[in-house]
Design a protein around this motif. Structure first.
Motif, PDB file in Angstrom:
ATOM      1  N   UNK A  10       0.816  -1.197   0.000  1.00 26.24           N
ATOM      2  CA  UNK A  10       0.000   0.000   0.000  1.00 26.24           C
ATOM      3  C   UNK A  10       0.850   1.246   0.000  1.00 26.24           C
ATOM      4  N   UNK A  11       0.208   2.361   0.296  1.00 27.96           N
ATOM      5  CA  UNK A  11       0.892   3.645   0.318  1.00 27.96           C
ATOM      6  C   UNK A  11       0.914   4.196   1.732  1.00 27.96           C
ATOM      7  N   UNK A  12       2.086   4.621   2.169  1.00 30.92           N
ATOM      8  CA  UNK A  12       2.239   5.198   3.501  1.00 30.92           C
ATOM      9  C   UNK A  12       3.171   6.386   3.423  1.00 30.92           C
ATOM     10  N   UNK A  13       3.138   7.200   4.447  1.00 28.23           N
ATOM     11  CA  UNK A  13       4.082   8.311   4.538  1.00 28.23           C
ATOM     12  C   UNK A  13       5.373   7.832   5.187  1.00 28.23           C
ATOM     13  N   UNK A  14       6.432   8.551   4.930  1.00 30.74           N
ATOM     14  CA  UNK A  14       7.720   8.229   5.539  1.00 30.74           C
ATOM     15  C   UNK A  14       7.570   8.166   7.060  1.00 30.74           C
ATOM     16  N   UNK A  15       8.206   7.157   7.636  1.00 41.01           N
ATOM     17  CA  UNK A  15       8.085   6.939   9.071  1.00 41.01           C
ATOM     18  C   UNK A  15       6.988   5.969   9.449  1.00 41.01           C
ATOM     19  N   UNK A  16       6.134   5.652   8.492  1.00 34.80           N
ATOM     20  CA  UNK A  16       5.028   4.746   8.752  1.00 34.80           C
ATOM     21  C   UNK A  16       5.428   3.287   8.721  1.00 34.80           C
TER      22      UNK A  16
END
Length: 124
Positions: A10-16
């Motif tokens: 999936x798609x996540x933000x940096x740090x996720x």
């Protein structure tokens, strides 16, 4: 023959964080080293992590301390827990299997069975 199917991308933000799963069918994976590889756009496929039939693990330097591979032989699955994700982790992630009842530390090459892959996108 071992069939592998990945899920959890999936798609996540940096740090996720993300957790990838790989479901095997056709054979039990008890006697297999299981690995995760990834391929970013324009780059060659690279080793990420692997776990031997006895539970020994190996990681690429770039993911040590952030990724954890595990296996559940009873469920015929392998997982990759990813934390502190970085944009450079963006890639298609592939599950792989290699028949092996000898090596305690899993190899980072020579895998003969592959899943279709799952996309992981990390945005900054």
């Amino acid at each position: 023959q071992v069939q592998l199917v990945e899920s959890g991308g999936g798609s996540v933000q940096a740090g996720g964080s993300l957790r990838l799963s790989c479901a095997a069918s056709g054979r039990t994976i008890n006697s297999y080293s299981m690995g995760w590889f990834r391929q970013a756009p324009g780059k060659e496929r690279e080793f990420v992590a692997a776990i031997s039939w006895l539970g020994g693990t190996r990681y690429a330097d770039s993911v040590k301390g952030r990724f954890t591979i595990s296996r559940d032989n009873a469920k015929n699955t392998v997982s990759l827990q990813m934390i502190r994700l970085r944009p450079e982790d963006t890639a298609v992630y592939y599950c792989a299997a290699r028949f092996d009842q000898v090596l305690l530390v899993p190899p980072d090459s020579g895998y003969g069975y592959w899943g279709p892959g799952t996309q992981v996108t990390v945005s900054s």
